[in-house]
Design an enzyme around this catalytic site. Structure first.
Site, PDB file in Angstrom:
ATOM      1  N   TRP A 129      45.823  20.150   6.473  1.00  0.00           N
ATOM      2  CA  TRP A 129      47.412  20.363   7.235  1.00  0.00           C
ATOM      3  C   TRP A 129      46.824  21.129   8.172  1.00  0.00           C
ATOM      4  CZ3 TRP A 129      49.537  15.730   7.293  1.00  0.00           C
ATOM      5  CH2 TRP A 129      49.524  14.898   6.237  1.00  0.00           C
ATOM      6  N   ASP A 155      53.947  26.182   7.400  1.00  0.00           N
ATOM      7  CA  ASP A 155      54.608  25.388   6.805  1.00  0.00           C
ATOM      8  C   ASP A 155      54.261  25.506   5.053  1.00  0.00           C
ATOM      9  OD1 ASP A 155      54.332  22.465   6.298  1.00  0.00           O
ATOM     10  OD2 ASP A 155      51.605  22.017   6.719  1.00  0.00           O
ATOM     11  N   LYS A 182      58.673  16.692  -0.914  1.00  0.00           N
ATOM     12  CA  LYS A 182      57.508  17.069  -1.820  1.00  0.00           C
ATOM     13  C   LYS A 182      59.035  18.078  -2.776  1.00  0.00           C
ATOM     14  CE  LYS A 182      54.550  17.173   1.212  1.00  0.00           C
ATOM     15  NZ  LYS A 182      53.215  16.093   1.185  1.00  0.00           N
TER      16      LYS A 182
HETATM   17  C1  PLP Z   1      51.755  20.541   3.934  1.00  0.00           C
HETATM   18  C2  PLP Z   1      51.746  19.777   4.424  1.00  0.00           C
HETATM   19  N1  PLP Z   1      51.941  19.898   5.950  1.00  0.00           N
HETATM   20  C3  PLP Z   1      52.454  19.094   6.049  1.00  0.00           C
HETATM   21  C4  PLP Z   1      52.604  17.522   5.924  1.00  0.00           C
HETATM   22  C5  PLP Z   1      52.579  16.152   6.962  1.00  0.00           C
HETATM   23  O1  PLP Z   1      54.156  16.128   7.177  1.00  0.00           O
HETATM   24  P1  PLP Z   1      54.776  14.973   7.265  1.00  0.00           P
HETATM   25  O2  PLP Z   1      54.110  13.635   6.821  1.00  0.00           O
HETATM   26  O3  PLP Z   1      55.842  14.934   6.838  1.00  0.00           O
HETATM   27  O4  PLP Z   1      55.025  14.743   8.512  1.00  0.00           O
HETATM   28  C6  PLP Z   1      51.908  17.474   5.205  1.00  0.00           C
HETATM   29  C7  PLP Z   1      52.099  16.013   4.061  1.00  0.00           C
HETATM   30  O5  PLP Z   1      51.805  15.410   3.367  1.00  0.00           O
HETATM   31  C8  PLP Z   1      51.466  18.786   3.944  1.00  0.00           C
HETATM   32  O6  PLP Z   1      51.303  18.538   2.611  1.00  0.00           O
END
Ligand code: PLP
Length: 368
Positions: free
Chosen positions: A108, A178, A202
């Site tokens: 991510w 994030d 989550k």
């Molecule tokens: C740490 C992290 N950042 C970003 C995301 C992406 O999130 P989204 O699906 O809400 O765009 C996730 C999804 O699992 C994640 O765990």
């Protein structure tokens, strides 16, 4: 686990969308058809009605109370997931010819870096890619840019099962986080952050609503030509009601925040999360049959990643399949890394960890 439905609930270890608190689901179910005193579903009312504005304001107030945020921060309920924040953060903050520092701790983080590079100059201040992202870099490893626009970290790496053991020191650079997979899981000094974002699915509620906490002064960096929907100021000025928000998602987020407060706030939530993670890591470390994939000092309390032996993919598939049949769902690792992974978010009950430990012992006895 008891529920008011005919179908019994099982233990849901999914890393997202993930388990919600049972009292939250029950309240949403009870009031779904007609909100008390309103006579319509929360999904049927105007987002500009006093009823919905109260729901939104209460959710935001709950977040403020849990985090101890000062008035210099805006709390926004947006859409587009954390993935849209990968773009909105640099579009709004990576201005004035500056460079943004990013710490690369996994899949991510990399996504965030890729999107920021489309907007401006990015410096990777540290990366643990060479260690298969099994650890978080130390403070001494961070090569920060003087005068950077901001420094971005991923507080919990959902796929790799690592979590920052503390907030890094980044000097005057606004820290952007994030926190999709560990938001509101422990008390933090929120005044150290410039901006925090998290998809709700989550720790906070259903998919489709994204919490963004941003320091007011940082929003003013945005260039005036930004499309309005992508400008934080638009949403801050309109109290997240510039356009139609995810009304149901915000409602469940509000119920979840209320539930977190009823537990005694983030200290109590963190203690429960630590206990759950400790129980599971102790079992992983007990004999060597299972192996945690993250370095000990970087282990996540939210996503516990482990392998069987050196990584026996066939046996891990069997494990996940048999566990699911026993009512322990969602233990497969992310498809990009394989292995096994247990999501232990705020709403995940300790009884589910006990059940998993029992299953692990029994599986080891049969297959070890
Ligand atoms: C740490 C992290 N950042 C970003 C995301 C992406 O999130 P989204 O699906 O809400 O765009 C996730 C999804 O699992 C994640 O765990």
């Amino acid at each position: 686990m008891k529920s008011t439905n005919a179908t019994p609930r099982i233990f849901n270890f999914s890393s997202g969308p993930a388990v919600l608190p049972l009292p939250v689901l029950e309240a949403a179910q009870r009031d779904l058809v007609a909100l008390p005193g309103v006579g319509m579903s929360v999904m049927e009312i105007s987002h500009r009605s006093p009823t919905f504005i109260d729901i939104l304001d209460e959710a935001v107030a709950g977040v403020r109370e849990l985090t101890g945020l000062g008035p210099d921060y805006a709390v926004l309920a947006l859409q587009g997931g954390a993935s849209l924040q990968f773009s909105m953060v640099p579009m709004n903050l990576l201005t004035g010819g500056r460079t943004a520092d990013y710490v690369d701790t996994g899949t991510w983080s990399r996504r965030g870096i890729e999107e920021a590079r489309r907007v401006g100059a990015v410096h990777v201040a540290a990366s643990t890619a060479d260690d298969d992202y099994a650890r978080i870099p130390s403070q001494a490893e961070l090569r920060l840019t003087a005068g950077s626009a901001y420094t971005h970290i991923t507080s919990n790496n959902t796929i790799e099962g690592t979590q920052w053991p503390g907030i890094p020191e980044v000097g005057d650079s606004p820290l952007v986080v994030d926190a999709s997979s560990d938001i509101l899981s422990e008390p933090l000094d929120f005044s150290r952050f410039g901006l925090i974002y998290a998809g709700a699915q989550k720790n906070l509620g259903p998919a489709g609503v994204t919490l963004v906490i941003v320091r007011e002064d940082l929003m003013e960096r945005a260039p005036d030509h930004l499309p309005r929907m992508l400008d934080y100021r638009t949403h801050a000025r309109a109290n997240s009601l510039y356009n139609t928000p995810n009304t149901f998602g915000i409602y469940v987020l509000g119920l979840t925040v209320k539930w977190l407060r009823s537990l005694g706030g983030l200290e109590a939530v963190a203690a429960a999360n630590r206990k759950k993670a400790n129980i599971l890591y102790a079992e992983i470390d007990r004999t060597g049959f299972y192996r945690g994939t993250a370095d000990r000092g970087s282990r996540s309390r939210m996503n516990v990643t482990f392998r069987i032996g050196a990584g026996d993919a066939a046996l891990e598939r069997t494990f996940a399949g048999e566990a699911a049949a026993a009512g322990l769902s969602g233990l497969e690792g992310h498809r990009s890394v394989g292995g096994l992974r247990a999501g232990l978010y705020n709403a995940f009950p300790e009884a589910g960890v006990d059940a998993l430990v029992q299953f692990m012992r029994e599986f080891e006895r049969r297959r070890g």
